[in-house]
Design an enzyme around this catalytic site. Structure first.
Site, PDB file in Angstrom:
ATOM      1  CG  HIS A  32      37.304  59.747  53.452  1.00  0.00           C
ATOM      2  ND1 HIS A  32      36.738  58.851  54.167  1.00  0.00           N
ATOM      3  CD2 HIS A  32      38.566  59.876  54.180  1.00  0.00           C
ATOM      4  CE1 HIS A  32      37.617  58.052  54.883  1.00  0.00           C
ATOM      5  NE2 HIS A  32      38.683  58.825  54.875  1.00  0.00           N
TER       6      HIS A  32
ATOM      7  CB  SER B 130      42.968  66.145  39.704  1.00  0.00           C
ATOM      8  OG  SER B 130      42.219  67.266  38.787  1.00  0.00           O
TER       9      SER B 130
ATOM     10  CB  SER C 105      54.668  59.048  67.318  1.00  0.00           C
ATOM     11  OG  SER C 105      53.442  58.704  67.212  1.00  0.00           O
TER      12      SER C 105
ATOM     13  N   PRO D 166      41.301  51.561  61.995  1.00  0.00           N
ATOM     14  CG  PRO D 166      39.431  52.423  62.244  1.00  0.00           C
ATOM     15  CD  PRO D 166      40.877  52.721  62.674  1.00  0.00           C
TER      16      PRO D 166
ATOM     17  NE  ARG E  17      46.531  57.199  55.002  1.00  0.00           N
ATOM     18  CZ  ARG E  17      46.822  56.233  54.094  1.00  0.00           C
ATOM     19  NH1 ARG E  17      47.686  56.464  52.713  1.00  0.00           N
ATOM     20  NH2 ARG E  17      47.291  55.035  54.483  1.00  0.00           N
TER      21      ARG E  17
ATOM     22  CG  ASP F  86      53.346  61.092  69.874  1.00  0.00           C
ATOM     23  OD1 ASP F  86      53.130  60.689  68.758  1.00  0.00           O
ATOM     24  OD2 ASP F  86      53.696  60.326  70.702  1.00  0.00           O
TER      25      ASP F  86
ATOM     26  N   GLY G 277      48.042  59.511  70.263  1.00  0.00           N
ATOM     27  CA  GLY G 277      48.106  60.779  70.589  1.00  0.00           C
ATOM     28  C   GLY G 277      48.840  61.817  69.501  1.00  0.00           C
TER      29      GLY G 277
END
Length: 340
Positions: A198, A258, A87, A168, A73, A85, A83
């Site tokens: 998922h 789990s 950040s 989204p 995630r 990077d 992108g």
């Protein structure tokens, strides 16, 4: 679009990726700059960087297998916003990690630990963006995914902008989801494959309650959700949380739970209307994504091969290379604010 004859070719595609030294990297995956396979070994700047990273991931994974979905995630949240990077790793009052869509992100601790180790061995060499990509690859491989090639040579971005986070809602339609992925240079196969992440991990009840109690303001549950699953999730997710109460977590794939194992059971659950998130169940409302879902439900190896390719493609979105960006000394802050 017909995918029947496509999946046998995936193995050849993945093999060819592994055999190439470079991969194009930017929006649309067709830029003038390149990433390199085993960049740090090839440039003789930190020969054992990938070994150091893998060792730390193994240590963390043995104690907590949930780092696999957490890192997946985290990487998705980084690459899909301006992108890959790094950040998303920056801290600050207006950083990407403070955006509502990034609530509950995890995996930062292991990235910080890996960075500390690498800085002690190869100071100022290995980017946080590359660390995140490599650590994610290693963690999901330990969970059962293929060990796909990660091309390296990324540099780190320095922009703190929570408003830029356009991830989204997990309650969107398949058309909206596909439009978002296409805006990042990805396609329906990438989308359907990456949503397969998922197969493990958790989500907050607040992302599910509309499907359980008041779908599209009908006062009824989502008619596409298996009634048994509705009952199970209602037991875990109240229609609303009171002030001060925590937003409960539920497994995205109860079949994995789990154990956090990477399997194709996610696709079987979608076909039987047992997907937890609407965006997952919506895969049946598009002919192409439905066909891919059916293929992956019956062919785990097809899913594994497609996952390797999709992760390589996502990891190449809008990367910084050459003299762009920087190599952060601390993944949490830019060098200008490091104080070192």
């Amino acid at each position: 679009m017909q995918f029947v004859n496509f999946f046998p070719l995936l193995a050849l595609v993945v093999i060819s990726l592994a055999g190439k030294a470079t991969v194009e990297a930017a929006t649309g995956l067709n830029p003038p700059v390149k990433l390199v396979w085993h960049y740090y070994k090839l440039t003789n700047t930190c020969d054992d960087a990938e070994t150091y990273i893998r060792y730390q991931v193994e240590k963390f994974y043995k104690n907590d297998s949930s780092i696999a979905p957490k890192l997946l995630r985290l990487l998705y949240s980084d690459c899909m916003v301006n992108g890959c990077d790094g950040s998303i790793l920056l801290q600050g009052p207006n950083s990407e990690r403070t955006a509502p869509q990034n609530r509950g992100l995890g995996g930062f601790v292991i990235i910080d630990k890996i960075k500390q180790v690498l800085e002690s061995r190869c100071p100022g060499v290995v980017s946080c963006a590359d660390i995140l990509n490599l650590a994610t690859r290693d963690a999901v491989h330990m969970a059962g995914a293929p060990s796909y090639p990660v091309f390296t040579g990324r540099r780190d971005g320095g922009t703190l902008n929570a408003d830029a986070v356009d991830l989204p809602s997990p309650s969107i339609s398949v058309d909206e989801s596909l439009a978002y992925f296409k805006s990042k240079g990805l396609d329906v196969l990438d989308m359907t494959t990456l949503l397969g992440a998922h197969s493990m991990g958790k989500t907050h009840c607040s992302y599910v309650v509309d499907r359980l109690y008041n779908f599209k303001n009908t006062g009824k549950p989502d008619p596409t959700m298996n009634t048994t699953l509705v009952s199970q999730l209602r037991y875990l997710c109240p229609p609303r949380t009171q002030k001060g109460q925590t937003d409960p977590l539920v497994y995205l794939n109860p079949d994995s739970g789990s154990s956090n194992r990477f399997t194709s059971s996610y696709y079987s659950r979608v076909l039987s209307h047992n997907a937890v998130l609407r965006v997952d169940q919506e895969l049946l409302n598009n002919d192409d994504s439905k066909e891919i879902t059916q293929e992956f439900a019956s062919g785990f190896e097809d899913f594994r091969k497609s996952f390797a390719l999709a992760m390589s493609r996502m990891g190449s979105i809008n990367v910084l290379t050459g003299t762009a960006g920087e190599i952060r000394r601390d993944c949490r802050v830019t060098n200008a604010n490091d104080g070192a």
